[in-house]
Design a protein around this motif. Structure first.
Motif, PDB file in Angstrom:
ATOM      1  N   ILE A 293      -1.147 -11.747  51.752  1.00  0.00           N
ATOM      2  CA  ILE A 293      -1.759 -11.245  50.516  1.00  0.00           C
ATOM      3  C   ILE A 293      -1.301  -9.802  50.257  1.00  0.00           C
ATOM      4  CG2 ILE A 293      -3.969 -10.553  49.448  1.00  0.00           C
ATOM      5  CD1 ILE A 293      -5.175 -13.109  50.871  1.00  0.00           C
ATOM      6  N   PHE A 294      -1.299  -8.978  51.303  1.00  0.00           N
ATOM      7  CA  PHE A 294      -0.831  -7.586  51.153  1.00  0.00           C
ATOM      8  C   PHE A 294       0.632  -7.570  50.703  1.00  0.00           C
ATOM      9  CE2 PHE A 294      -3.724  -4.424  53.579  1.00  0.00           C
ATOM     10  CZ  PHE A 294      -4.859  -5.096  53.182  1.00  0.00           C
ATOM     11  N   ALA A 295       1.457  -8.441  51.306  1.00  0.00           N
ATOM     12  CA  ALA A 295       2.884  -8.475  50.951  1.00  0.00           C
ATOM     13  C   ALA A 295       3.058  -8.858  49.479  1.00  0.00           C
ATOM     14  CB  ALA A 295       3.643  -9.447  51.848  1.00  0.00           C
ATOM     15  N   LEU A 296       2.273  -9.825  49.021  1.00  0.00           N
ATOM     16  CA  LEU A 296       2.377 -10.260  47.623  1.00  0.00           C
ATOM     17  C   LEU A 296       1.871  -9.178  46.671  1.00  0.00           C
ATOM     18  CD1 LEU A 296       1.275 -13.994  48.004  1.00  0.00           C
ATOM     19  CD2 LEU A 296       3.502 -13.224  47.224  1.00  0.00           C
ATOM     20  N   ILE A 297       0.792  -8.482  47.051  1.00  0.00           N
ATOM     21  CA  ILE A 297       0.297  -7.373  46.215  1.00  0.00           C
ATOM     22  C   ILE A 297       1.367  -6.269  46.168  1.00  0.00           C
ATOM     23  CG2 ILE A 297      -1.455  -5.565  45.919  1.00  0.00           C
ATOM     24  CD1 ILE A 297      -3.480  -7.458  47.290  1.00  0.00           C
ATOM     25  N   GLY A 298       2.026  -6.029  47.321  1.00  0.00           N
ATOM     26  CA  GLY A 298       3.101  -5.034  47.377  1.00  0.00           C
ATOM     27  C   GLY A 298       4.242  -5.395  46.435  1.00  0.00           C
ATOM     28  N   GLN A 299       4.615  -6.682  46.448  1.00  0.00           N
ATOM     29  CA  GLN A 299       5.688  -7.158  45.545  1.00  0.00           C
ATOM     30  C   GLN A 299       5.290  -6.972  44.097  1.00  0.00           C
ATOM     31  OE1 GLN A 299       7.183 -11.204  45.937  1.00  0.00           O
ATOM     32  NE2 GLN A 299       7.019 -11.063  48.150  1.00  0.00           N
ATOM     33  N   TYR A 300       4.012  -7.271  43.833  1.00  0.00           N
ATOM     34  CA  TYR A 300       3.491  -7.125  42.469  1.00  0.00           C
ATOM     35  C   TYR A 300       3.594  -5.667  42.033  1.00  0.00           C
ATOM     36  CZ  TYR A 300       0.237  -7.393  38.543  1.00  0.00           C
ATOM     37  OH  TYR A 300      -0.331  -7.310  37.299  1.00  0.00           O
ATOM     38  N   GLY A 301       3.188  -4.747  42.906  1.00  0.00           N
ATOM     39  CA  GLY A 301       3.252  -3.316  42.598  1.00  0.00           C
ATOM     40  C   GLY A 301       4.688  -2.848  42.381  1.00  0.00           C
ATOM     41  N   ASP A 302       5.600  -3.337  43.228  1.00  0.00           N
ATOM     42  CA  ASP A 302       7.020  -2.967  43.095  1.00  0.00           C
ATOM     43  C   ASP A 302       7.564  -3.415  41.740  1.00  0.00           C
ATOM     44  OD1 ASP A 302       7.044  -1.875  45.603  1.00  0.00           O
ATOM     45  OD2 ASP A 302       8.022  -3.591  46.577  1.00  0.00           O
TER      46      ASP A 302
ATOM     47  N   GLU B 282      -3.945  -2.242  35.904  1.00  0.00           N
ATOM     48  CA  GLU B 282      -5.358  -2.446  36.262  1.00  0.00           C
ATOM     49  C   GLU B 282      -5.482  -3.530  37.330  1.00  0.00           C
ATOM     50  OE1 GLU B 282      -7.850  -2.787  32.729  1.00  0.00           O
ATOM     51  OE2 GLU B 282      -9.509  -3.550  33.945  1.00  0.00           O
ATOM     52  N   VAL B 283      -4.696  -4.599  37.170  1.00  0.00           N
ATOM     53  CA  VAL B 283      -4.695  -5.690  38.150  1.00  0.00           C
ATOM     54  C   VAL B 283      -4.217  -5.165  39.507  1.00  0.00           C
ATOM     55  CG1 VAL B 283      -3.522  -7.852  38.787  1.00  0.00           C
ATOM     56  CG2 VAL B 283      -4.407  -7.557  36.476  1.00  0.00           C
ATOM     57  N   ASP B 284      -3.146  -4.397  39.488  1.00  0.00           N
ATOM     58  CA  ASP B 284      -2.575  -3.859  40.728  1.00  0.00           C
ATOM     59  C   ASP B 284      -3.606  -2.989  41.464  1.00  0.00           C
ATOM     60  OD1 ASP B 284      -0.433  -3.410  42.566  1.00  0.00           O
ATOM     61  OD2 ASP B 284      -0.092  -1.447  41.663  1.00  0.00           O
ATOM     62  N   ASP B 285      -4.250  -2.087  40.726  1.00  0.00           N
ATOM     63  CA  ASP B 285      -5.264  -1.207  41.335  1.00  0.00           C
ATOM     64  C   ASP B 285      -6.433  -2.016  41.869  1.00  0.00           C
ATOM     65  OD1 ASP B 285      -3.786   0.995  40.716  1.00  0.00           O
ATOM     66  OD2 ASP B 285      -4.929   1.526  38.924  1.00  0.00           O
ATOM     67  N   PHE B 286      -6.887  -2.957  41.061  1.00  0.00           N
ATOM     68  CA  PHE B 286      -8.027  -3.778  41.475  1.00  0.00           C
ATOM     69  C   PHE B 286      -7.708  -4.546  42.758  1.00  0.00           C
ATOM     70  CE2 PHE B 286      -9.823  -8.137  41.404  1.00  0.00           C
ATOM     71  CZ  PHE B 286     -11.128  -7.805  41.755  1.00  0.00           C
ATOM     72  N   LEU B 287      -6.547  -5.207  42.781  1.00  0.00           N
ATOM     73  CA  LEU B 287      -6.193  -6.019  43.954  1.00  0.00           C
ATOM     74  C   LEU B 287      -6.123  -5.174  45.220  1.00  0.00           C
ATOM     75  CD1 LEU B 287      -3.404  -8.360  42.560  1.00  0.00           C
ATOM     76  CD2 LEU B 287      -5.677  -9.044  43.370  1.00  0.00           C
ATOM     77  N   ALA B 288      -5.411  -4.071  45.156  1.00  0.00           N
ATOM     78  CA  ALA B 288      -5.234  -3.248  46.353  1.00  0.00           C
ATOM     79  C   ALA B 288      -6.576  -2.694  46.838  1.00  0.00           C
ATOM     80  CB  ALA B 288      -4.248  -2.122  46.066  1.00  0.00           C
ATOM     81  N   ASP B 289      -7.370  -2.158  45.928  1.00  0.00           N
ATOM     82  CA  ASP B 289      -8.682  -1.600  46.313  1.00  0.00           C
ATOM     83  C   ASP B 289      -9.597  -2.684  46.870  1.00  0.00           C
ATOM     84  OD1 ASP B 289      -8.012   0.902  45.535  1.00  0.00           O
ATOM     85  OD2 ASP B 289      -9.083   0.840  43.617  1.00  0.00           O
ATOM     86  N   TRP B 290      -9.639  -3.798  46.167  1.00  0.00           N
ATOM     87  CA  TRP B 290     -10.572  -4.853  46.554  1.00  0.00           C
ATOM     88  C   TRP B 290     -10.238  -5.380  47.944  1.00  0.00           C
ATOM     89  CZ3 TRP B 290     -11.378  -9.771  48.247  1.00  0.00           C
ATOM     90  CH2 TRP B 290     -12.680 -10.276  48.117  1.00  0.00           C
ATOM     91  N   TRP B 291      -8.973  -5.655  48.201  1.00  0.00           N
ATOM     92  CA  TRP B 291      -8.619  -6.271  49.479  1.00  0.00           C
ATOM     93  C   TRP B 291      -8.829  -5.331  50.655  1.00  0.00           C
ATOM     94  CZ3 TRP B 291      -8.571 -11.103  50.856  1.00  0.00           C
ATOM     95  CH2 TRP B 291      -8.597 -12.031  49.824  1.00  0.00           C
TER      96      TRP B 291
END
Ligand SMILES: [Fe+2]
Length: 133
Positions: free
Chosen positions: A24-33, A103-112
């Motif tokens: 999940i972290f790797a996918l959020i990282g890809q999303y942020g990139d 907003e999605v990127d911030d939400f995902l990283a903070d939430w997880w």
């Protein structure tokens, strides 16, 4: 929230769930990139849908084990998962709005990060005591 990297301090003491969390972290990282690389929104939508599918799979896997082992905080934990499901559902529906992808990127990283540290870690001892590592 710029960088999301799984560190040992995020371990919940259950290998399967650590593995899910890393993915999940790797996918959020890809999303942020991707977000920062100014690629087309279409690619972000595709990645977000893949990410959300994997998250659904992971949340269900945790919930299955809560039920299977009779985790006493099952109800509270599922309620929090449902809060996540509702919020990400709303965000996905707002696709195309200005600033939504950030907003999605911030939400995902903070939430997880918060969820793992404050909520998931509560089950470590319980699962370990039941022979799940
Ligand atoms: Fe959880």
């Amino acid at each position: 929230m710029a960088n999301i990297v799984w560190l040992k301090k995020y371990s919940v003491g259950v290998e399967e769930f650590d593995f899910h969390h890393k993915k999940i972290f790797a996918l959020i990282g890809q999303y942020g990139d991707l977000l920062r690389s100014q690629e087309k929104n279409k690619m972000l939508d595709k990645l977000l849908s893949e990410l959300n599918k994997y998250i659904d799979y992971h949340l269900a896997a945790e919930e299955e084990d809560f039920k299977k082992y009779g985790y006493p905080e099952e109800k509270m934990h599922i309620k929090i998962h449902n809060g996540f499901r509702a919020k990400i559902g709303d965000l996905i529906e707002r696709a195309g709005e200005p600033g939504i992808y950030k907003e999605v990127d911030d939400f995902l990283a903070d939430w997880w990060i918060n969820h793992i540290l404050k909520i998931d870690k509560k089950y470590t001892k319980f699962f370990n005591d039941h022979g799940l590592y």
